[in-house]
Design a protein around this motif. Structure first.
Motif, PDB file in Angstrom:
ATOM      1  N   ILE A  63       0.824  -1.146   0.053  1.00 20.22           N
ATOM      2  CA  ILE A  63      -0.084   0.055   0.132  1.00 20.22           C
ATOM      3  C   ILE A  63       0.942   1.252  -0.091  1.00 20.22           C
ATOM      4  O   ILE A  63       0.629   2.164  -0.760  1.00 20.22           O
ATOM      5  CB  ILE A  63      -1.010   0.016   1.368  1.00 20.22           C
ATOM      6  CG1 ILE A  63      -1.943  -1.176   1.158  1.00 20.22           C
ATOM      7  CG2 ILE A  63      -1.579   1.291   1.497  1.00 20.22           C
ATOM      8  CD1 ILE A  63      -3.193  -1.412   2.181  1.00 20.22           C
ATOM      9  N   ASN A  64       1.903   1.286   0.800  1.00 16.12           N
ATOM     10  CA  ASN A  64       2.885   2.238   0.964  1.00 16.12           C
ATOM     11  C   ASN A  64       3.388   2.702  -0.557  1.00 16.12           C
ATOM     12  O   ASN A  64       3.670   3.769  -0.917  1.00 16.12           O
ATOM     13  CB  ASN A  64       3.929   2.204   1.985  1.00 16.12           C
ATOM     14  CG  ASN A  64       3.570   2.334   3.376  1.00 16.12           C
ATOM     15  OD1 ASN A  64       2.241   3.055   3.553  1.00 16.12           O
ATOM     16  ND2 ASN A  64       4.078   1.984   4.355  1.00 16.12           N
ATOM     17  N   ALA A  65       3.953   1.541  -1.159  1.00 15.71           N
ATOM     18  CA  ALA A  65       4.467   1.577  -2.543  1.00 15.71           C
ATOM     19  C   ALA A  65       3.367   2.194  -3.599  1.00 15.71           C
ATOM     20  O   ALA A  65       3.701   2.872  -4.468  1.00 15.71           O
ATOM     21  CB  ALA A  65       4.988   0.364  -3.090  1.00 15.71           C
ATOM     22  N   LEU A  66       2.174   1.527  -3.506  1.00 17.13           N
ATOM     23  CA  LEU A  66       1.096   2.251  -4.405  1.00 17.13           C
ATOM     24  C   LEU A  66       0.796   3.668  -4.096  1.00 17.13           C
ATOM     25  O   LEU A  66       0.558   4.663  -5.223  1.00 17.13           O
ATOM     26  CB  LEU A  66      -0.182   1.428  -4.128  1.00 17.13           C
ATOM     27  CG  LEU A  66      -0.234   0.097  -4.582  1.00 17.13           C
ATOM     28  CD1 LEU A  66      -1.867  -0.633  -4.043  1.00 17.13           C
ATOM     29  CD2 LEU A  66      -0.581   0.441  -6.244  1.00 17.13           C
ATOM     30  N   LEU A  67       0.766   4.297  -2.951  1.00 15.09           N
ATOM     31  CA  LEU A  67       0.494   5.780  -2.519  1.00 15.09           C
ATOM     32  C   LEU A  67       1.963   6.467  -2.765  1.00 15.09           C
ATOM     33  O   LEU A  67       1.746   7.620  -2.894  1.00 15.09           O
ATOM     34  CB  LEU A  67       0.296   5.706  -1.108  1.00 15.09           C
ATOM     35  CG  LEU A  67      -1.196   4.904  -0.879  1.00 15.09           C
ATOM     36  CD1 LEU A  67      -1.253   5.108   0.751  1.00 15.09           C
ATOM     37  CD2 LEU A  67      -2.369   5.604  -1.666  1.00 15.09           C
ATOM     38  N   GLY A  68       3.007   6.029  -2.906  1.00 14.12           N
ATOM     39  CA  GLY A  68       4.314   6.881  -2.909  1.00 14.12           C
ATOM     40  C   GLY A  68       4.719   7.416  -1.919  1.00 14.12           C
ATOM     41  O   GLY A  68       5.555   8.426  -1.750  1.00 14.12           O
ATOM     42  N   ALA A  69       4.187   6.823  -0.647  1.00 13.77           N
ATOM     43  CA  ALA A  69       4.651   7.540   0.617  1.00 13.77           C
ATOM     44  C   ALA A  69       4.630   6.459   1.855  1.00 13.77           C
ATOM     45  O   ALA A  69       3.720   5.404   1.668  1.00 13.77           O
ATOM     46  CB  ALA A  69       3.795   8.683   0.972  1.00 13.77           C
ATOM     47  N   ASP A  70       5.198   6.551   3.095  1.00 17.01           N
ATOM     48  CA  ASP A  70       5.146   5.758   4.034  1.00 17.01           C
ATOM     49  C   ASP A  70       4.045   5.977   5.010  1.00 17.01           C
ATOM     50  O   ASP A  70       4.173   6.788   6.077  1.00 17.01           O
ATOM     51  CB  ASP A  70       6.334   5.954   5.002  1.00 17.01           C
ATOM     52  CG  ASP A  70       7.538   5.186   4.264  1.00 17.01           C
ATOM     53  OD1 ASP A  70       7.589   4.319   3.264  1.00 17.01           O
ATOM     54  OD2 ASP A  70       8.604   5.611   4.426  1.00 17.01           O
ATOM     55  N   VAL A  71       2.595   5.564   4.471  1.00 19.57           N
ATOM     56  CA  VAL A  71       1.404   5.841   4.985  1.00 19.57           C
ATOM     57  C   VAL A  71       1.215   5.066   6.390  1.00 19.57           C
ATOM     58  O   VAL A  71       0.812   5.485   7.339  1.00 19.57           O
ATOM     59  CB  VAL A  71       0.404   6.258   4.210  1.00 19.57           C
ATOM     60  CG1 VAL A  71      -0.997   6.259   4.711  1.00 19.57           C
ATOM     61  CG2 VAL A  71       0.551   7.023   2.963  1.00 19.57           C
ATOM     62  N   LEU A  72       1.510   3.828   6.052  1.00 23.70           N
ATOM     63  CA  LEU A  72       1.154   2.852   7.103  1.00 23.70           C
ATOM     64  C   LEU A  72       2.485   2.362   7.528  1.00 23.70           C
ATOM     65  O   LEU A  72       3.479   2.275   7.063  1.00 23.70           O
ATOM     66  CB  LEU A  72       0.543   1.693   6.530  1.00 23.70           C
ATOM     67  CG  LEU A  72      -0.924   1.947   5.834  1.00 23.70           C
ATOM     68  CD1 LEU A  72      -1.428   0.507   5.094  1.00 23.70           C
ATOM     69  CD2 LEU A  72      -1.740   2.228   7.074  1.00 23.70           C
TER      70      LEU A  72
END
Length: 379
Positions: A63-72
């Motif tokens: 998911i972080n890779a999909l979003l392009g940021a360390d969200v989780l």
């Protein structure tokens, strides 16, 4: 030809009638799902992509890779223990949704919220990310592992499967398609639309290119027997992708984004109809049970109530005994785990200087965190 807006309103009218019926007959959870989730999703054109997979297979990293940021939170210990919704937005606050209402938390508190055993009244955590991938009302849902040791968390994940508009199932290339995964795919996923399933074969950075090719062929062969020949499987390394070092992940992101763009209207409408049928079936079953109870004679009803009370009494005794055994076994496991961790720490501390001495300074800076991470997970 009927327009999309007309179809939307027709479906919404039926969902509203169903919600009224559920509410009038005391079926609060069904009415809430319709009013708070399904009707807004239909009218706003919201799509839900649920990310599934077994424990420790890297769903949060994907998911972080999909979003392009360390969200989780990711790393050695973080393991998703609650449902987490991610929507488009720039707000840094975290919303905690409980049975009793909503409250806010900080990003600093997010790690604790999603990686510990959640309280029973916690329904899900909601956060935002300013990512182009979340355009057009797409909501990503991170879930506990489908083989989590907590049966409560597993059941929560199972409950989200029929509510998903699109399913992304994450496999581990180093142990792909175990029997438990095939069982879950057959018994849970295939009840929905086969066109809405995507498979991500992750952690390919742990294998050679030849091994990745062989495993991808193996997985495709096994899944084709269940899903047909055109199975969407993408071998990637999400961990490399978070550093912008995996072109294969870019191909995957583009493919799923294109699919969502092209199929958006159909996905939204089909999701609403599918949810309506599922919830209508539940309402019908509940009403049939109530109708059957009303038709029973008083003496027969009293016998059944007495039998239920007797079973409940026996169940309480069994639960108390099981809890006692669990406490005893948990204490033994904790003691053994402490000994194992101390042994690992001692051995690792002794071995690490040797490994560092073999590498140059640049390699240590670049690879030491991943080496520690992988060594601990391997242990």
């Amino acid at each position: 030809m009927t327009s999309t807006s007309t179809l939307t309103e027709r479906i919404a009218e039926q969902l509203e009638l169903l919600a009224e019926t559920a509410s009038a007959n005391g079926m609060r959870s069904i009415a809430d799902e319709l009013v708070q989730e399904r009707l807004p999703a239909l009218r706003e054109g919201t799509m839900t992509m649920v990310v599934l997979g077994e424990f420790n297979h890297g769903k949060s990293t994907v998911i972080n890779a999909l979003l392009g940021a360390d969200v989780l939170p990711t790393g050695i210990t973080p393991t998703t223990s609650v449902i987490t919704h991610i929507r488009r937005g720039s707000d840094t606050a975290v919303t905690v949704v409980r049975d009793t209402g909503r409250s806010t938390a900080t990003r600093e508190e997010l790690r604790q919220l999603v990686t510990v055993t959640a309280p029973e009244d916690l329904r899900y955590v909601e956060l935002s990310a300013d990512s182009p991938f979340l355009r057009d009302g797409l909501v990503l849902v991170d879930t506990p592992g489908v083989n989590d040791i907590s049966q409560q968390r597993v059941e929560i994940t199972y409950g989200y499967v029929p509510r998903a508009d699109v399913v992304l199932y994450v496999l581990d290339a180093t142990q792909a398609l175990k029997r438990s995964e095939l069982t879950f795919i057959e018994s849970r996923l295939l009840k929905g639309s086969r066109e809405r399933l995507f498979f991500l074969l992750g952690k390919t950075d742990a294998l050679s290119a030849e091994e990745v090719s062989e495993i991808t062929s193996h997985v495709r062969s096994r899944l084709s027997g269940l899903l047909g020949d055109d199975v969407p499987i993408f071998p990637v390394s999400a961990r490399r992708a978070t550093r912008g070092e995996d072109p294969a992940f870019d191909v995957f992101r583009e493919a799923i984004s294109t699919y969502l763009d092209e199929q958006r209207q159909q996905i939204v409408l089909e999701g609403a109809v599918r949810a309506g049928r599922r919830l209508a079936s539940m309402v019908d079953q509940n009403l049939a049970i109530e109708r059957g109870a009303l038709e029973l004679a008083d003496d027969e009803l009293e016998k059944r109530i007495a039998a239920v009370h007797e079973r409940l009494s026996r169940s309480r005794s069994m639960i108390a005994e099981n809890l006692r055994r669990i406490d005893e076994e948990a204490a033994a496991i904790a003691s053994a785990a402490r000994d194992d961790v101390q042994t690992f720490a001692r051995d690792f501390a002794a071995a690490l200087p040797r490994e560092v001495s073999r590498a140059n300074t640049d390699d240590v800076k670049r690879y030491l965190p991943d080496f520690i991470h992988d060594t601990f997970k391997g242990w």
